[in-house]
Design a protein around this motif. Structure first.
Motif, PDB file in Angstrom:
ATOM      1  N   ARG A  42       0.777  -1.237  -0.096  1.00 21.46           N
ATOM      2  CA  ARG A  42      -0.009  -0.010   0.099  1.00 21.46           C
ATOM      3  C   ARG A  42       0.777   1.305  -0.038  1.00 21.46           C
ATOM      4  O   ARG A  42       0.377   2.353  -0.296  1.00 21.46           O
ATOM      5  N   ASP A  43       2.080   1.241   0.169  1.00 24.06           N
ATOM      6  CA  ASP A  43       3.166   2.197   0.252  1.00 24.06           C
ATOM      7  C   ASP A  43       3.388   2.248  -1.513  1.00 24.06           C
ATOM      8  O   ASP A  43       3.835   1.228  -1.825  1.00 24.06           O
ATOM      9  N   GLN A  46       6.811   0.768  -2.396  1.00 21.50           N
ATOM     10  CA  GLN A  46       6.924  -0.974  -2.248  1.00 21.50           C
ATOM     11  C   GLN A  46       6.145  -1.195  -3.444  1.00 21.50           C
ATOM     12  O   GLN A  46       6.561  -2.266  -4.328  1.00 21.50           O
TER      13      GLN A  46
END
Length: 84
Positions: A42-43, A46
């Motif tokens: 969710r980053d 990432q």
């Protein structure tokens, strides 16, 4: 056997994909980032670490998360409803 041939990361948890059957398009995975394997993804930084896995012949992330090419293709052509 269906597989992903090419991918590009797009903003807002989207990917542009091309499949070996010639279908290509954008998948919005923002609603699909659920469950423990997808929490870190969710980053945006990432999420952007996605790659084509040569063994799975689909998209995968370094943390072990992956998505089946059939599922992704269905999202591209609009035949799978969002999981929300």
């Amino acid at each position: 056997m269906l597989h992903v041939d090419s991918l590009r990361v797009l903003p807002h948890f989207r990917l542009w994909l091309r499949f070996n059957d010639g279908v290509e398009g954008i998948v919005d995975l923002s609603a699909e980032m659920t469950g423990p394997m997808f929490t870190a993804l969710r980053d945006p930084a990432q999420f952007a670490t996605v790659r084509l896995d040569p063994e799975l012949r689909s998209v995968a992330w370094p943390n072990g998360a992956d998505l089946a090419p059939e599922f992704l293709r269905a999202l591209v052509v609009g035949s799978v409803p969002s999981s929300t």
